[in-house]
Design an enzyme around this catalytic site. Structure first.
Site, short mmCIF file in Angstrom:
data_model
loop_
_atom_site.label_atom_id
_atom_site.label_comp_id
_atom_site.label_asym_id
_atom_site.label_seq_id
_atom_site.Cartn_x
_atom_site.Cartn_y
_atom_site.Cartn_z
CB CYS A 1 -4.50 2.28 5.88
SG CYS A 1 -4.27 2.45 4.08
CB CYS B 1 -4.57 -0.98 1.98
SG CYS B 1 -3.52 -1.24 3.43
CG ASP C 1 20.63 -1.68 -12.70
OD1 ASP C 1 20.62 -2.84 -13.17
OD2 ASP C 1 20.43 -1.45 -11.50
CB CYS D 1 -0.49 2.31 5.69
SG CYS D 1 -1.14 0.68 5.23
CB CYS E 1 -0.90 -0.01 1.22
SG CYS E 1 -1.84 1.51 1.44
#
Length: 412
Positions: A220, A217, A338, A204, A201
């Site tokens: 929360c 979520c 990368d 949170c 999430c």
């Protein structure tokens, strides 16, 4: 500029003229379009030039990890139904390139601008957009881009209190988190194939629950908002529940999703979905992407894929085996140096296709394909790879600078 009641200052005019001269010199020297260097010179002469150029335009900003160049083009086509449009159609999407594009649009009513994710907040501050389209956020250029949640946080802070109508993909939790600070959001159900950047999430850090197409979520209560626009098969559903057929020459589900978001943006400016979607049919290719070109007596379809989410979407465009596939990967500055993202791509989707590998980082890709148990051949050049392919159309997938190399080689 449109209704040019507030002409550019002498300094701004000088900056525009100097920028155009430098861009022309760059083109004459065969060093590309010149839009970036021209914009840099112009901004050096007048740091407020971007804001000045945007002041009489209805500005649309488009930002995402994947699909922004195509969506920018689709929105521009749709808005031409309502007036002249200026756009950074070639994808120069940082402030210098954007400034160059706007400097060339003296009679425009609308500016449809693709913006690099990292620059969105600053460009929004300068251009006072009427509308901002947010499509998705996923990992990209791992060596220099902020982690995706930090980008979402940057968007959230930068767009807080913005007067713009934000057209946002409600299926991407990171986009929803970013857009939720805006007072005026239009939610579009555009889908999300790549979910590996959205399992926690953004609010949170809790674990995201994903039943079906929904998400929330469990800790929360942060959850998928209710969309007012939606992609449904080959149709766009508008806020009244009407279904409008999508007319596209561009392939794949991802482009239908781009069209759905584009229709929602066009509606902000009073262009009805039917008109917007019909105008999008004119787009056959975008900066070379999806073009089919003749090369060494063969038909090559050029496909761009810059990161794991993009490769996943691109694989879905390829017909069943045995169509041969040429893969090209570089790791230059514009790609990100990368290449560890190659390990996030599911190359087993290419099983059964003859695979040929080229590009600066062909050996990195070869190792990845070996581990994925794919049969492939490493080649030195595009010409060699094409000559080794069995007859028929060839699918060519490349990341950013590798794609530019390909276009130069095939004369596209």
């Amino acid at each position: 500029m449109a209704g040019n009641s507030d002409p550019l200052t002498p300094r701004a005019k000088l900056a525009v003229t100097a920028g155009k001269a430098v861009a022309a010199a760059s083109r004459a020297a065969g060093r590309g379009s010149g839009s970036v260097i021209g914009g840099r010179v112009a901004l050096r002469l007048d740091p407020d030039l971007l804001a000045r150029l945007a002041q009489n335009l209805d500005v649309v900003l488009v930002s995402a990890t994947n699909g922004k160049t195509t969506t920018t083009r689709l929105i521009a086509e749709a808005l031409r139904a309502a007036g002249p449009v200026v756009s950074n159609a070639l994808g120069a999407n940082m402030p210098a390139g954007i400034t160059s594009a706007l400097a060339g649009g003296s009679d425009a009513k609308f500016a449809v601008i693709e913006v690099d994710e990292k620059y969105l907040a600053g460009v929004a501050r300068d251009t006072d957009p009427k509308c901002i389209a947010l499509l998705n956020l996923s990992r990209d250029q791992l060596d220099r881009a902020a982690e995706t949640r930090m980008l979402a946080e940057n968007w959230r802070e930068g767009l807080a209190g913005s007067k713009a109508v934000v057209v946002a993909n409600c299926d991407d939790p990171l986009v929803v988190w970013a857009a939720s600070s805006s007072p005026n959001v239009v939610w579009v159900a555009a889908g999300q194939m790549w979910k590996d950047d959205a399992w926690s999430c953004p609010s949170c850090g809790g674990v995201m629950q994903r039943p079906g197409d929904d998400w929330y979520c469990g800790e929360c209560g942060f959850r998928r908002p209710q969309p007012t626009w939606a992609l449904s098969g080959d149709h766009v559903l508008d806020p009244h529940g009407s279904a409008w057929p999508i007319h596209l020459q561009l392939p794949g589900r991802a482009n239908k999703a781009n069209a759905a978001s584009s229709a929602a943006v066009a509606a902000v400016f009073g262009v009805p979905p039917q008109v917007a979607l019909e105008r999008m049919y004119q787009v056959q290719a975008v900066a070379g992407r999806y073009d089919v070109v003749q090369f060494l007596n063969r038909d090559l379809r050029l496909l761009l894929a810059k990161n794991p989410a993009g490769w996943l979407e691109t694989f879905s465009l390829i017909d069943q085996p045995p169509a041969p596939v040429i893969l090209s990967v570089n790791a230059r500055g514009a790609d990100g140096t990368d290449t560890s993202w190659l390990w996030d791509v599911d190359y087993t989707r290419l099983t059964g296709h003859p695979i040929f590998v080229i590009g600066d980082r062909k050996l990195d890709l070869a190792v990845r394909l070996e581990v994925a148990n794919q049969h492939f051949q490493v080649c030195d050049t595009l010409d060699q790879a094409v000559q080794m392919c069995p007859p028929g159309r060839i699918e060519v997938i490349a990341n950013y600078t590798a794609f530019q190399d390909l276009r130069r080689r095939v004369g596209n």
